[in-house]
Motif scaffolding. Structure first.
Motif, PDB file in Angstrom:
ATOM      1  N   GLU A  33       6.019 -14.851  -0.370  1.00  0.00           N
ATOM      2  CA  GLU A  33       5.882 -14.106   0.931  1.00  0.00           C
ATOM      3  C   GLU A  33       6.133 -12.786   0.849  1.00  0.00           C
ATOM      4  N   ASP A  34       6.772 -12.237   0.256  1.00  0.00           N
ATOM      5  CA  ASP A  34       7.116 -10.540   0.040  1.00  0.00           C
ATOM      6  C   ASP A  34       6.629  -9.302  -0.990  1.00  0.00           C
ATOM      7  N   ARG A  35       5.422  -9.660  -0.207  1.00  0.00           N
ATOM      8  CA  ARG A  35       4.026  -8.655  -0.652  1.00  0.00           C
ATOM      9  C   ARG A  35       4.114  -7.240  -0.534  1.00  0.00           C
ATOM     10  N   GLY A  36       5.226  -6.953   0.021  1.00  0.00           N
ATOM     11  CA  GLY A  36       4.907  -4.919   0.374  1.00  0.00           C
ATOM     12  C   GLY A  36       6.198  -4.413  -0.618  1.00  0.00           C
ATOM     13  N   LEU A  37       5.685  -2.857  -0.575  1.00  0.00           N
ATOM     14  CA  LEU A  37       5.710  -2.112  -1.990  1.00  0.00           C
ATOM     15  C   LEU A  37       7.475  -2.592  -2.602  1.00  0.00           C
ATOM     16  N   GLY A  38       8.418  -2.244  -1.450  1.00  0.00           N
ATOM     17  CA  GLY A  38       9.482  -2.082  -2.049  1.00  0.00           C
ATOM     18  C   GLY A  38       9.746  -3.659  -2.386  1.00  0.00           C
ATOM     19  N   GLU A  39       9.240  -5.299  -1.865  1.00  0.00           N
ATOM     20  CA  GLU A  39       9.806  -6.215  -2.552  1.00  0.00           C
ATOM     21  C   GLU A  39       8.781  -6.430  -4.079  1.00  0.00           C
ATOM     22  N   ARG A  40       8.384  -5.921  -4.047  1.00  0.00           N
ATOM     23  CA  ARG A  40       7.242  -5.986  -5.366  1.00  0.00           C
ATOM     24  C   ARG A  40       8.551  -4.792  -6.786  1.00  0.00           C
ATOM     25  N   ALA A  41       8.852  -3.926  -5.712  1.00  0.00           N
ATOM     26  CA  ALA A  41       9.575  -3.491  -7.096  1.00  0.00           C
ATOM     27  C   ALA A  41      10.402  -3.968  -7.851  1.00  0.00           C
ATOM     28  N   TYR A  42      11.070  -4.252  -6.386  1.00  0.00           N
ATOM     29  CA  TYR A  42      12.558  -5.359  -6.709  1.00  0.00           C
ATOM     30  C   TYR A  42      12.085  -6.546  -7.732  1.00  0.00           C
ATOM     31  N   GLN A  43      11.364  -6.989  -7.248  1.00  0.00           N
ATOM     32  CA  GLN A  43      10.639  -8.225  -7.737  1.00  0.00           C
ATOM     33  C   GLN A  43      10.134  -7.635  -9.698  1.00  0.00           C
ATOM     34  N   LEU A  44       9.373  -6.921  -9.823  1.00  0.00           N
ATOM     35  CA  LEU A  44       8.549  -5.727 -11.133  1.00  0.00           C
ATOM     36  C   LEU A  44      10.557  -5.752 -11.651  1.00  0.00           C
ATOM     37  N   TYR A  45      11.948  -5.343 -11.071  1.00  0.00           N
ATOM     38  CA  TYR A  45      12.914  -5.117 -11.696  1.00  0.00           C
ATOM     39  C   TYR A  45      14.162  -6.282 -12.208  1.00  0.00           C
ATOM     40  N   LEU A  46      13.508  -7.216 -11.704  1.00  0.00           N
ATOM     41  CA  LEU A  46      14.186  -8.817 -12.002  1.00  0.00           C
ATOM     42  C   LEU A  46      13.727  -9.148 -13.257  1.00  0.00           C
ATOM     43  N   ALA A  47      11.842  -8.574 -13.625  1.00  0.00           N
ATOM     44  CA  ALA A  47      11.402  -9.286 -14.291  1.00  0.00           C
ATOM     45  C   ALA A  47      11.646  -8.360 -15.541  1.00  0.00           C
ATOM     46  N   ALA A  48      12.249  -7.504 -15.346  1.00  0.00           N
ATOM     47  CA  ALA A  48      12.580  -6.311 -16.119  1.00  0.00           C
ATOM     48  C   ALA A  48      13.487  -6.785 -17.082  1.00  0.00           C
ATOM     49  N   ILE A  49      14.561  -7.016 -16.350  1.00  0.00           N
ATOM     50  CA  ILE A  49      16.136  -7.421 -16.002  1.00  0.00           C
ATOM     51  C   ILE A  49      16.301  -8.178 -17.424  1.00  0.00           C
ATOM     52  N   ALA A  50      15.040  -9.323 -17.236  1.00  0.00           N
ATOM     53  CA  ALA A  50      14.659 -10.484 -17.946  1.00  0.00           C
ATOM     54  C   ALA A  50      14.091 -10.582 -18.671  1.00  0.00           C
ATOM     55  N   ALA A  51      13.098  -9.769 -18.635  1.00  0.00           N
ATOM     56  CA  ALA A  51      12.861  -9.331 -20.355  1.00  0.00           C
ATOM     57  C   ALA A  51      13.870  -8.528 -21.660  1.00  0.00           C
ATOM     58  N   VAL A  52      14.942  -8.062 -20.422  1.00  0.00           N
ATOM     59  CA  VAL A  52      15.130  -6.878 -21.742  1.00  0.00           C
ATOM     60  C   VAL A  52      16.529  -8.101 -21.994  1.00  0.00           C
ATOM     61  N   TRP A  53      16.490  -9.012 -21.490  1.00  0.00           N
ATOM     62  CA  TRP A  53      17.905  -9.584 -22.080  1.00  0.00           C
ATOM     63  C   TRP A  53      17.692 -10.611 -22.641  1.00  0.00           C
ATOM     64  N   ALA A  54      16.563 -11.526 -22.392  1.00  0.00           N
ATOM     65  CA  ALA A  54      15.497 -12.030 -23.989  1.00  0.00           C
ATOM     66  C   ALA A  54      15.773 -10.958 -25.132  1.00  0.00           C
ATOM     67  N   ALA A  55      14.989  -9.840 -25.030  1.00  0.00           N
ATOM     68  CA  ALA A  55      15.342  -9.818 -26.378  1.00  0.00           C
ATOM     69  C   ALA A  55      16.307  -9.659 -26.657  1.00  0.00           C
ATOM     70  N   LEU A  56      17.103  -8.798 -25.893  1.00  0.00           N
ATOM     71  CA  LEU A  56      18.466  -8.528 -26.998  1.00  0.00           C
ATOM     72  C   LEU A  56      19.093  -9.790 -27.596  1.00  0.00           C
ATOM     73  N   MET A  57      19.044 -10.775 -26.534  1.00  0.00           N
ATOM     74  CA  MET A  57      19.953 -12.214 -26.929  1.00  0.00           C
ATOM     75  C   MET A  57      19.093 -12.932 -27.921  1.00  0.00           C
ATOM     76  N   TRP A  58      17.514 -12.615 -28.395  1.00  0.00           N
ATOM     77  CA  TRP A  58      16.807 -13.262 -29.578  1.00  0.00           C
ATOM     78  C   TRP A  58      17.264 -11.840 -30.638  1.00  0.00           C
ATOM     79  N   ALA A  59      17.382 -11.122 -30.157  1.00  0.00           N
ATOM     80  CA  ALA A  59      17.943  -9.769 -31.441  1.00  0.00           C
ATOM     81  C   ALA A  59      19.551 -10.595 -32.069  1.00  0.00           C
ATOM     82  N   ALA A  60      20.011 -10.735 -31.305  1.00  0.00           N
ATOM     83  CA  ALA A  60      21.454 -11.313 -30.994  1.00  0.00           C
ATOM     84  C   ALA A  60      21.329 -12.757 -32.205  1.00  0.00           C
TER      85      ALA A  60
END
Length: 509
Positions: A33-60
């Motif tokens: 339902e959240d398909r606006g530009l701001g909502e998509r940017a926020y979703q990308l932001y969440l995906a980036a946080i999850a990817a960075v967290w996964a990479a750091l946990m994997w390295a640790a």
């Protein structure tokens, strides 16, 4: 058949999409339902946080694994290699038991009329289910194999590359999952009259295969996985050959699978499937419903054991023991509680590990109460069914003690055995065993706090508060260094909680 496979794959994609949407809801957004530009940017932001967290946990994780194996040395690293080679055997044994007990083809409630009872072929249904299980097992094994390869390279010095270990582990575990699927398909393909005999024969074949694979795994020397060694290549080749053989066997057996039998065996799974980890219901309510549903399905196949002839208090004790025997699914958690919570408490009160041990003990009591709740399950069942409770001429405390006696005895026996082996030198054995029994008794009484109010309409005590009082009171007394005083404090805590349960007003559930 290809058209059926495509339809089933698309159905699995839609299921995965729905699961992802529900997961992203935890971040405060909706992918649909959240398909606006701001909502998509926020979703990308969440995906980036999850990817960075996964990479750091994997390295640790890789860094910690390498350091741990380097400190362990070659001998322990070689033992870890043996355990890694036995992991596919363990997966096969566990999955084979499940496949021989119930259908490996899992169907949700909506899938039964539209998939199993529809025009789709059983080869497509079984093939996509088997492929999904093998891919999931292979993905998990690849990650574990890569971590193990990094650790073994650090502990043994010269070892196969982590990518080779990941590939070998993925193929072997995928073959283990596929083997279990082949056993399940063979059981479902047996004629109805010979299904029981066929299940026994398949179980013996699975045990022989698991034993042979375990012997082969134990006979592999660590030198076989040195750089340039044949170990990884042979493991990959064996995994590929096993997967191919299992796929061919499944293609031959799938058309013979009894659809009606698959639907019958999926009735329990279809009822429990909506109550996943993201269910909004109370986990305890879901667990009770799951237990009652499994019991109903088990009793439909025939009643096991009979209630002994007894009256009065003996009837309650024998009925509770019979309940544990018939609903044996909770026994592992009960025994695990007895082997962990009370021994941790005894070690903490004996001064082992300092204040940190008290935190672990409190966590074992508060965060993992499934075991002690299993000991008091008959008590909760009696309170839940008011027609039964109103006709039992026992008070709340008496009912709690009698209904919990079999589970308490089993947990205390395990606790005493563990305490006798782990008790530090210098601490009296009699005091340690008494503390183990008293800690289990206090945990049972803490469960009784959930059933009462201090007075009609008054405050409601609860299990977690009782556990906190137990740890705090006994921990404060243990600082004196006098074991008899600590035992007396634990006994006083039990008496206090028993008084609250006895004098409180029973709450309707």
């Amino acid at each position: 058949m290809l058209h059926d496979v495509c339809l089933l794959l698309w159905l699995r994609v839609r299921h995965a999409r729905t699961a992802l949407v529900r997961l992203v809801h935890a971040g405060g957004t909706d992918l649909v339902e959240d398909r606006g530009l701001g909502e998509r940017a926020y979703q990308l932001y969440l995906a980036a946080i999850a990817a960075v967290w996964a990479a750091l946990m994997w390295a640790a994780l890789l860094d910690a694994t390498a350091a741990a194996f380097a400190a362990a040395g070659p001998a322990l690293s070689a033992a870890a290699l043996t355990l890694g080679l036995l992991a596919p055997v363990t997966v096969f044994a566990w999955a084979a038991v499940r496949a021989l007990r119930t259908s490996p083809v899992k169907l949700a409630r909506a899938d039964i009329p539209f998939v199993a009872a529809g025009p789709l072929g059983m080869r497509a249904i079984a093939g996509t289910g088997c492929a999904a299980s093998m891919l999931g097992a292979a993905a998990a094994a690849a990650l574990a194999g890569y971590v193990l390869g990094v650790g073994l390279g650090s502990g043994l010095g010269a070892f196969a590359p982590p990518l080779a270990c990941a590939l070998a582990g993925a193929l072997l575990v995928a073959a283990a999952a596929g083997g279990a699927w082949a056993l399940g398909a063979a059981r479902l393909a047996c004629p109805r009259g010979a299904r029981r005999r066929g299940t026994v024969a398949l179980a013996l074949a699975a045990a022989a295969a698991a034993l042979g694979a375990a012997v082969l795994a134990l006979g592999v020397p660590p030198a076989a996985f040195a750089p340039g060694g044949p170990g990884a290549a042979v493991a990959c080749a064996a995994g590929i050959a096993a997967c191919a053989a299992e796929g061919g066997l499944l293609v031959l057996l799938a058309p013979r699978i009894d659809r009606a039998f698959v639907i019958v065996e999926n009735a329990l799974y279809a009822d429990l499937q909506p109550f996943g980890p993201l269910s909004p219901l109370d986990p305890q309510v879901v667990a009770d419903y799951r237990r009652r549903r499994k019991l109903a399905a088990r009793l439909a196949r025939g009643v096991r054991f009979r209630l002994p002839l007894a009256s009065g208090a003996g009837a309650l004790v024998s009925r509770a023991a019979l309940s544990h025997l018939r609903q044996y699914g909770g026994l592992p958690s009960l025994l695990a509680f007895g082997a962990s919570a009370a021994p941790l408490g005894v070690l903490a009160l004996a001064g082992v590990g300092g204040p940190v041990t008290f935190l672990f003990w409190l966590a074992a009591l508060v965060m993992f109460p499934q075991g002690v709740r299993e000991a008091t399950r008959a008590f909760r069942d009696d309170l839940r069914v008011r027609l039964v409770r109103d006709r039992l001429p026992f008070g709340t405390l008496s009912l709690l003690v009698l209904d919990s006696l079999p589970g308490f005895a089993a947990a205390s026996a395990v606790s005493c055995a563990v305490v006798a082996l782990a008790l530090p030198a210098g601490f009296p054995l009699a005091a340690g065993l008494a503390l183990a029994v008293l800690v289990n008794a206090a945990a049972v009484l803490c469960c009784g706090l959930d059933a009462v109010s201090l007075f009609p309409g008054g405050p409601r005590p609860f299990y977690e508060a009782g556990a906190l009082v137990l740890v705090a009171a006994t921990g404060a007394l243990s600082l004196a260094g006098l074991p008899p005083l600590t035992v007396a404090g634990a006994a006083a805590a039990c008496v206090g909680m028993a008084a609250v349960v006895h004098g409180g007003a029973e709450r309707a559930r």
